[in-house]
Design a protein around this motif. Structure first.
Motif, PDB file in Angstrom:
ATOM      1  N   ASP A  49       0.565  -1.157  -0.113  1.00 14.35           N
ATOM      2  CA  ASP A  49       0.046  -0.559   0.450  1.00 14.35           C
ATOM      3  C   ASP A  49       1.036   0.785  -0.096  1.00 14.35           C
ATOM      4  O   ASP A  49       0.300   2.154  -0.980  1.00 14.35           O
ATOM      5  CB  ASP A  49      -0.962   0.286   1.377  1.00 14.35           C
ATOM      6  N   ARG A  50       1.982   1.360   0.698  1.00  8.29           N
ATOM      7  CA  ARG A  50       3.331   2.280   0.550  1.00  8.29           C
ATOM      8  C   ARG A  50       3.774   2.591  -0.870  1.00  8.29           C
ATOM      9  O   ARG A  50       3.409   3.347  -1.195  1.00  8.29           O
ATOM     10  CB  ARG A  50       4.203   2.341   2.386  1.00  8.29           C
ATOM     11  N   ILE A  51       3.910   1.408  -1.333  1.00  2.00           N
ATOM     12  CA  ILE A  51       4.313   1.453  -2.747  1.00  2.00           C
ATOM     13  C   ILE A  51       3.400   2.244  -3.685  1.00  2.00           C
ATOM     14  O   ILE A  51       3.633   2.961  -4.100  1.00  2.00           O
ATOM     15  CB  ILE A  51       5.060   0.281  -2.853  1.00  2.00           C
ATOM     16  N   LEU A  52       1.900   1.290  -3.305  1.00  2.00           N
ATOM     17  CA  LEU A  52       1.491   2.204  -3.558  1.00  2.00           C
ATOM     18  C   LEU A  52       0.703   3.985  -4.377  1.00  2.00           C
ATOM     19  O   LEU A  52       1.175   4.585  -4.370  1.00  2.00           O
ATOM     20  CB  LEU A  52      -0.346   1.523  -4.105  1.00  2.00           C
ATOM     21  N   ARG A  53       0.929   4.051  -2.837  1.00  2.00           N
ATOM     22  CA  ARG A  53       0.884   5.061  -3.098  1.00  2.00           C
ATOM     23  C   ARG A  53       1.835   6.495  -3.598  1.00  2.00           C
ATOM     24  O   ARG A  53       1.702   7.597  -3.331  1.00  2.00           O
ATOM     25  CB  ARG A  53       0.484   5.838  -1.162  1.00  2.00           C
ATOM     26  N   ILE A  54       3.196   5.593  -2.865  1.00  2.00           N
ATOM     27  CA  ILE A  54       4.198   6.674  -3.923  1.00  2.00           C
ATOM     28  C   ILE A  54       4.620   6.674  -5.202  1.00  2.00           C
ATOM     29  O   ILE A  54       4.403   7.855  -5.689  1.00  2.00           O
ATOM     30  CB  ILE A  54       5.747   5.608  -3.253  1.00  2.00           C
ATOM     31  N   LEU A  55       4.120   5.596  -6.075  1.00  2.00           N
ATOM     32  CA  LEU A  55       3.704   5.502  -7.280  1.00  2.00           C
ATOM     33  C   LEU A  55       2.771   6.491  -7.601  1.00  2.00           C
ATOM     34  O   LEU A  55       2.619   7.873  -8.690  1.00  2.00           O
ATOM     35  CB  LEU A  55       3.400   4.571  -7.530  1.00  2.00           C
ATOM     36  N   ASN A  56       1.336   6.801  -6.679  1.00  2.00           N
ATOM     37  CA  ASN A  56       0.709   8.011  -6.876  1.00  2.00           C
ATOM     38  C   ASN A  56       0.438   9.404  -6.502  1.00  2.00           C
ATOM     39  O   ASN A  56       0.630   9.936  -7.049  1.00  2.00           O
ATOM     40  CB  ASN A  56      -0.712   7.342  -6.071  1.00  2.00           C
ATOM     41  N   ASN A  57       1.489   9.538  -5.514  1.00  2.00           N
ATOM     42  CA  ASN A  57       1.672  10.492  -4.884  1.00  2.00           C
ATOM     43  C   ASN A  57       2.920  11.025  -5.823  1.00  2.00           C
ATOM     44  O   ASN A  57       2.989  12.810  -6.801  1.00  2.00           O
ATOM     45  CB  ASN A  57       2.610  10.456  -3.598  1.00  2.00           C
TER      46      ASN A  57
END
Length: 106
Positions: free
Chosen positions: A23-31
């Protein structure tokens, strides 16, 4: 970068059992506003992926999230007596590399 990147997410390393935070990896990609077509996520679930659905409060790793493939080891959690691995990928990716094999006498 002229090609999409492949991100390998560990879902339970063999020695320490470390689990990357998907989930953190996906948030970073999104940000970072990285479009979905610019990355592929592979989840290496060799050790824990077969257990996680049965563990309370375990992070969700599923194709409902933007992952592209996941691998598990049958000899670690399925009780297979010899080394074996299973990889599951999105159909769109399989279509790019699949080949029809005609078997003899069938």
């Amino acid at each position: 970068i002229d090609r999409p990147v492949i991100i390998n997410v560990n879902i339970g390393t063999t020695v320490k059992g470390a689990v990357d935070n998907l989930d953190r990896i996906l948030r970073i990609l999104n940000n970072l506003n990285i479009p979905r077509e610019r990355y592929h996520i592979h989840c290496d679930g060799a050790l824990f992926a077969m257990m996680m659905p049965f563990v309370d409060f375990a992070p969700e790793v599923s194709f409902r999230k933007p992952i592209d493939s996941i691998a598990v080891s049958g000899h670690k959690m399925l009780g297979c007596p010899m080394p074996c691995g299973v990889t599951i990928a999105r159909k769109e990716h399989v279509k790019k590399v699949e080949q029809r094999i005609d078997y003899l006498n069938s």
